[in-house]
Design a protein around this motif. Structure first.
Motif, PDB file in Angstrom:
ATOM      1  N   ASP A   1      -0.250 -47.629 -59.409  1.00  0.00           N
ATOM      2  CA  ASP A   1      -0.585 -47.161 -58.062  1.00  0.00           C
ATOM      3  C   ASP A   1       0.215 -47.895 -56.982  1.00  0.00           C
ATOM      4  OD1 ASP A   1      -1.725 -49.655 -58.224  1.00  0.00           O
ATOM      5  OD2 ASP A   1      -3.686 -49.052 -57.445  1.00  0.00           O
ATOM      6  N   ARG A   2       1.319 -48.526 -57.390  1.00  0.00           N
ATOM      7  CA  ARG A   2       2.131 -49.248 -56.409  1.00  0.00           C
ATOM      8  C   ARG A   2       2.960 -48.268 -55.577  1.00  0.00           C
ATOM      9  NH1 ARG A   2       4.153 -53.939 -60.564  1.00  0.00           N
ATOM     10  NH2 ARG A   2       4.461 -52.087 -61.848  1.00  0.00           N
ATOM     11  N   PRO A   3       2.879 -48.329 -54.249  1.00  0.00           N
ATOM     12  CA  PRO A   3       3.683 -47.444 -53.391  1.00  0.00           C
ATOM     13  C   PRO A   3       5.173 -47.651 -53.647  1.00  0.00           C
ATOM     14  CG  PRO A   3       2.039 -48.645 -52.110  1.00  0.00           C
ATOM     15  CD  PRO A   3       2.044 -49.263 -53.456  1.00  0.00           C
ATOM     16  N   TRP A   4       5.940 -46.616 -53.385  1.00  0.00           N
ATOM     17  CA  TRP A   4       7.391 -46.676 -53.543  1.00  0.00           C
ATOM     18  C   TRP A   4       8.059 -46.823 -52.179  1.00  0.00           C
ATOM     19  CZ3 TRP A   4       9.616 -42.694 -57.605  1.00  0.00           C
ATOM     20  CH2 TRP A   4       9.220 -43.101 -58.884  1.00  0.00           C
ATOM     21  N   VAL A   5       9.156 -47.555 -52.162  1.00  0.00           N
ATOM     22  CA  VAL A   5      10.000 -47.664 -50.973  1.00  0.00           C
ATOM     23  C   VAL A   5      11.431 -47.357 -51.399  1.00  0.00           C
ATOM     24  CG1 VAL A   5      10.815 -49.143 -49.105  1.00  0.00           C
ATOM     25  CG2 VAL A   5       8.506 -49.491 -50.042  1.00  0.00           C
ATOM     26  N   ILE A   6      12.027 -46.352 -50.778  1.00  0.00           N
ATOM     27  CA  ILE A   6      13.401 -45.980 -51.102  1.00  0.00           C
ATOM     28  C   ILE A   6      14.314 -46.423 -49.964  1.00  0.00           C
ATOM     29  CG2 ILE A   6      14.998 -44.108 -51.662  1.00  0.00           C
ATOM     30  CD1 ILE A   6      12.651 -42.461 -52.629  1.00  0.00           C
TER      31      ILE A   6
ATOM     32  N   GLU B   1      -3.068 -33.632 -56.879  1.00  0.00           N
ATOM     33  CA  GLU B   1      -3.846 -34.770 -57.376  1.00  0.00           C
ATOM     34  C   GLU B   1      -2.935 -35.837 -57.986  1.00  0.00           C
ATOM     35  OE1 GLU B   1      -6.093 -31.424 -56.591  1.00  0.00           O
ATOM     36  OE2 GLU B   1      -4.508 -31.550 -58.140  1.00  0.00           O
ATOM     37  N   GLU B   2      -1.816 -35.405 -58.549  1.00  0.00           N
ATOM     38  CA  GLU B   2      -0.906 -36.355 -59.192  1.00  0.00           C
ATOM     39  C   GLU B   2      -0.052 -37.120 -58.180  1.00  0.00           C
ATOM     40  OE1 GLU B   2       0.230 -34.526 -63.507  1.00  0.00           O
ATOM     41  OE2 GLU B   2       0.905 -33.385 -61.756  1.00  0.00           O
ATOM     42  N   ARG B   3       0.040 -36.605 -56.967  1.00  0.00           N
ATOM     43  CA  ARG B   3       0.807 -37.302 -55.930  1.00  0.00           C
ATOM     44  C   ARG B   3      -0.086 -38.383 -55.319  1.00  0.00           C
ATOM     45  NH1 ARG B   3       2.276 -31.533 -53.192  1.00  0.00           N
ATOM     46  NH2 ARG B   3       3.680 -30.729 -54.822  1.00  0.00           N
ATOM     47  N   HIS B   4      -0.330 -39.406 -56.116  1.00  0.00           N
ATOM     48  CA  HIS B   4      -1.411 -40.336 -55.816  1.00  0.00           C
ATOM     49  C   HIS B   4      -0.996 -41.542 -54.977  1.00  0.00           C
ATOM     50  CE1 HIS B   4       0.666 -42.078 -59.221  1.00  0.00           C
ATOM     51  NE2 HIS B   4       0.016 -43.217 -59.043  1.00  0.00           N
ATOM     52  N   LYS B   5       0.288 -41.659 -54.648  1.00  0.00           N
ATOM     53  CA  LYS B   5       0.698 -42.826 -53.854  1.00  0.00           C
ATOM     54  C   LYS B   5       1.852 -42.457 -52.930  1.00  0.00           C
ATOM     55  CE  LYS B   5       3.703 -44.671 -57.517  1.00  0.00           C
ATOM     56  NZ  LYS B   5       3.853 -45.734 -58.528  1.00  0.00           N
ATOM     57  N   ASN B   6       1.991 -43.240 -51.879  1.00  0.00           N
ATOM     58  CA  ASN B   6       2.994 -42.952 -50.852  1.00  0.00           C
ATOM     59  C   ASN B   6       4.397 -43.329 -51.305  1.00  0.00           C
ATOM     60  OD1 ASN B   6       1.221 -41.962 -48.861  1.00  0.00           O
ATOM     61  ND2 ASN B   6       0.666 -44.036 -48.245  1.00  0.00           N
ATOM     62  N   VAL B   7       5.363 -42.573 -50.781  1.00  0.00           N
ATOM     63  CA  VAL B   7       6.778 -42.878 -50.957  1.00  0.00           C
ATOM     64  C   VAL B   7       7.369 -43.067 -49.563  1.00  0.00           C
ATOM     65  CG1 VAL B   7       9.015 -42.049 -51.745  1.00  0.00           C
ATOM     66  CG2 VAL B   7       6.964 -41.558 -53.102  1.00  0.00           C
ATOM     67  N   TYR B   8       7.763 -44.279 -49.257  1.00  0.00           N
ATOM     68  CA  TYR B   8       8.351 -44.599 -47.960  1.00  0.00           C
ATOM     69  C   TYR B   8       9.874 -44.541 -48.072  1.00  0.00           C
ATOM     70  CZ  TYR B   8       3.691 -46.419 -46.892  1.00  0.00           C
ATOM     71  OH  TYR B   8       2.334 -46.557 -46.692  1.00  0.00           O
ATOM     72  N   ILE B   9      10.497 -43.742 -47.230  1.00  0.00           N
ATOM     73  CA  ILE B   9      11.960 -43.658 -47.198  1.00  0.00           C
ATOM     74  C   ILE B   9      12.423 -44.403 -45.954  1.00  0.00           C
ATOM     75  CG2 ILE B   9      13.948 -42.130 -47.058  1.00  0.00           C
ATOM     76  CD1 ILE B   9      12.294 -39.999 -48.482  1.00  0.00           C
ATOM     77  N   VAL B  10      13.061 -45.535 -46.148  1.00  0.00           N
ATOM     78  CA  VAL B  10      13.417 -46.393 -45.024  1.00  0.00           C
ATOM     79  C   VAL B  10      14.934 -46.476 -44.871  1.00  0.00           C
ATOM     80  CG1 VAL B  10      13.192 -48.443 -46.502  1.00  0.00           C
ATOM     81  CG2 VAL B  10      13.191 -48.708 -44.027  1.00  0.00           C
ATOM     82  N   SER B  11      15.390 -46.208 -43.671  1.00  0.00           N
ATOM     83  CA  SER B  11      16.811 -46.307 -43.337  1.00  0.00           C
ATOM     84  C   SER B  11      17.004 -47.456 -42.355  1.00  0.00           C
ATOM     85  CB  SER B  11      17.313 -45.009 -42.712  1.00  0.00           C
ATOM     86  OG  SER B  11      17.117 -43.927 -43.586  1.00  0.00           O
ATOM     87  N   SER B  12      18.159 -48.080 -42.431  1.00  0.00           N
ATOM     88  CA  SER B  12      18.449 -49.217 -41.571  1.00  0.00           C
ATOM     89  C   SER B  12      19.507 -48.847 -40.545  1.00  0.00           C
ATOM     90  CB  SER B  12      18.925 -50.405 -42.417  1.00  0.00           C
ATOM     91  OG  SER B  12      19.278 -51.491 -41.596  1.00  0.00           O
ATOM     92  N   ASP B  13      19.144 -48.990 -39.274  1.00  0.00           N
ATOM     93  CA  ASP B  13      20.100 -48.794 -38.184  1.00  0.00           C
ATOM     94  C   ASP B  13      20.400 -50.166 -37.600  1.00  0.00           C
ATOM     95  OD1 ASP B  13      21.569 -48.187 -35.967  1.00  0.00           O
ATOM     96  OD2 ASP B  13      19.961 -47.142 -34.892  1.00  0.00           O
TER      97      ASP B  13
ATOM     98  N   LEU C   1       3.799 -33.484 -49.115  1.00  0.00           N
ATOM     99  CA  LEU C   1       4.185 -34.582 -49.992  1.00  0.00           C
ATOM    100  C   LEU C   1       3.868 -35.925 -49.321  1.00  0.00           C
ATOM    101  CD1 LEU C   1       7.696 -33.375 -51.264  1.00  0.00           C
ATOM    102  CD2 LEU C   1       5.454 -33.000 -52.304  1.00  0.00           C
ATOM    103  N   PRO C   2       3.523 -36.936 -50.099  1.00  0.00           N
ATOM    104  CA  PRO C   2       3.175 -38.247 -49.533  1.00  0.00           C
ATOM    105  C   PRO C   2       4.419 -39.062 -49.182  1.00  0.00           C
ATOM    106  CG  PRO C   2       2.970 -38.348 -51.915  1.00  0.00           C
ATOM    107  CD  PRO C   2       3.350 -36.919 -51.580  1.00  0.00           C
ATOM    108  N   ILE C   3       5.354 -38.420 -48.467  1.00  0.00           N
ATOM    109  CA  ILE C   3       6.601 -39.079 -48.070  1.00  0.00           C
ATOM    110  C   ILE C   3       6.518 -39.452 -46.601  1.00  0.00           C
ATOM    111  CG2 ILE C   3       9.049 -38.670 -47.584  1.00  0.00           C
ATOM    112  CD1 ILE C   3       9.232 -37.058 -50.133  1.00  0.00           C
ATOM    113  N   LYS C   4       6.893 -40.672 -46.305  1.00  0.00           N
ATOM    114  CA  LYS C   4       6.921 -41.146 -44.921  1.00  0.00           C
ATOM    115  C   LYS C   4       8.308 -41.738 -44.667  1.00  0.00           C
ATOM    116  CE  LYS C   4       2.012 -42.352 -45.272  1.00  0.00           C
ATOM    117  NZ  LYS C   4       1.506 -41.206 -44.516  1.00  0.00           N
TER     118      LYS C   4
END
Length: 462
Positions: free
Chosen positions: A26-31, A56-68, A96-99
């Motif tokens: 259940d660990r969130p993802w960071v891309i 139901e299977e999309r059980h955790k967040n995926v953070y997409i982080v860009s650096s400026d 989708l649980p994408i931020k």
């Protein structure tokens, strides 16, 4: 020529592996998303994987982080902002649980705050003071990841678009795989983070196959990857052939250029910036000219202090006094040239927040008038900064001139007088007078004031 990963594996198997890792805990993802081909491939594969899952299977967040870094190549910054906006909109549409998020260095620790404000010398490839990467890129991203860890109260998995230099394709077998030992590694600097590199075995050709052959090159969030190909081609002066085209019996592709900061002084030549200009983006030429000029003044004697910011001094192997930060005159000159370049381009090269931060640094360290920056800005742009009217001199100009004359008459460095006045002002509201006394002692005992005496004593003892 590298062996293609897809000689022995399928795209479906790769997405299956990504799904396996996603579902394993259940660990969130960071891309980490730079907008380049590798990180775009990671984002596209993860997006497709999430689309294939039930709600139901999309059980955790995926953070997409860009650096400026605030000094990104304008063409890349525009593209990256566009992609982040499209990703956010598409994720909402597809539930989708994408931020998606963009991180920047704080204004008081940006490239210009350090160079123009504090006088840091511009970094060099072989220099010992290569301060830019940590401050501008690594720290903002690491702080963002740490906030996710704190907010979600969980460890996170960071996904990177890292690939082997020489990919050795082998059959992927998911069943029976030991996740912790084979796919995830501890993050080197962030305690509660792991790293997963989903495309580590893909070749450059594989990456372009994923981006251009699947769904006709259209991303799940609605952009066209041919736009990315064009960016790479332009960065290579338009000489980079389209991915997958046979040339001389070998398959060639774009993608060897690296997009970076337009003012990067770590490399001798910014090939991507030069390539963009050669490809027809003449609007970027003022950036190349400014970068060349900035690199050219770095080691000019008149533009550099002969002491470090903490007042210490040193000698080079040749016996010359070593350089410290840019002089205040040099910093004012750099700001002037930067604002002139910004005005000529009609593109923001330094933010108002950065100007405010620089103004505050100058107030604390250099400027008794407290009006140098706001008046310089008005002189070049014809506009007044929002805090223009609130800037009042610490000491009137007549008094400053009198103190400077008095310093010369008594053989006291005027810089020391200025620093003592600023120190008194900064400590005047503290009830503990010890702080004021300590501040004065630090200034009076700085090495640069007594170096000749110290050197004479050392020579006598040799």
């Amino acid at each position: 020529m590298e062996n293609s990963y897809f000689n022995e594996n399928t795209l479906e198997e790769l997405i299956e592996e990504i799904e396996y890792v996603y579902k394993s805990d259940d660990r969130p993802w960071v891309i980490g998303y730079s907008g380049g081909k590798d990180s775009t491939t990671v984002v596209e594969l993860v997006y497709k994987m999430l689309l294939g899952l039930s709600k139901e299977e999309r059980h955790k967040n995926v953070y997409i982080v860009s650096s400026d870094t605030l000094i990104e190549n304008p063409l890349i910054k525009i593209y990256l902002n566009k992609m982040n906006e499209l990703l956010g909109e598409a994720a909402n549409r597809d539930d989708l649980p994408i931020k998606s998020a963009m991180v920047t260095p704080p204004a008081n620790n940006s490239f210009w705050a350090n160079v123009i404000g504090r006088g840091f010398p511009t970094p060099r490839m072989n220099g010992t003071f290569r301060w830019c990467t940590d401050r501008l890129k690594i720290n903002p991203s690491s702080e963002f990841i740490q906030r996710i860890i704190d907010d979600e109260r969980k460890e996170v998995v960071v996904l990177l678009g890292v690939r082997k230099a020489e990919s050795i394709a082998r059959k992927r077998r998911i069943e029976g795989r030991e996740l912790a030992n084979r796919l995830l590694n501890r993050h080197e600097t962030i305690k509660d983070a792991y790293v997963y590199n989903p495309i580590v075995e893909l070749t450059t050709e594989d990456v372009w196959d994923v981006l251009l052959q699947c769904d006709g090159g259209t991303t799940p969030w609605g952009s066209d990857n041919s736009e990315l190909v064009n960016l790479y081609a332009d960065a290579d002066s338009g000489e980079c052939p389209f991915a997958g085209i046979q040339a001389g019996g070998q398959t060639q592709s774009c993608g060897n250029s690296r997009f970076g900061c337009w003012v990067c002084t770590v490399v001798k030549e910014d090939k991507s910036l030069k390539g963009f200009i050669k490809s027809g983006h003449r609007e970027l030429k003022p950036l190349a000219d400014f970068r060349t000029w900035l690199m050219g003044i770095r080691d000019i004697d008149e533009y550099r202090e002969k002491k470090r910011r903490n007042g210490t001094v040193y000698k080079t192997k040749q016996g010359d006094m070593g350089y410290g930060p840019f002089t205040w005159e040099a910093r004012k000159l750099i700001l002037r040239r930067l604002l002139e370049t910004q005005k000529s381009m009609g593109y923001e090269l330094i933010t108002i927040e950065e100007l405010k931060a620089i103004d505050e640094i100058w107030d604390q360290e250099l400027d008794l008038s407290r009006r140098t920056l706001v008046e310089l800005y008005e002189d070049i742009t014809g506009e007044k900064l929002p805090w223009y009217e609130y800037k009042e001199p610490l000491i009137d100009s007549d008094t400053v001139n009198f103190l400077e004359r008095l310093a010369v008459q008594n053989n006291v460095p005027s810089e020391l007088v200025r620093n003592m006045i600023l120190s008194v002002y900064q400590n005047k509201n503290y009830s503990n007078q010890r702080m004021l006394k300590d501040g004065m002692e630090r200034l009076i005992n700085q090495q640069w004031l007594h170096y000749e005496i110290i050197e004479e004593i050392e020579n006598e003892n040799q």
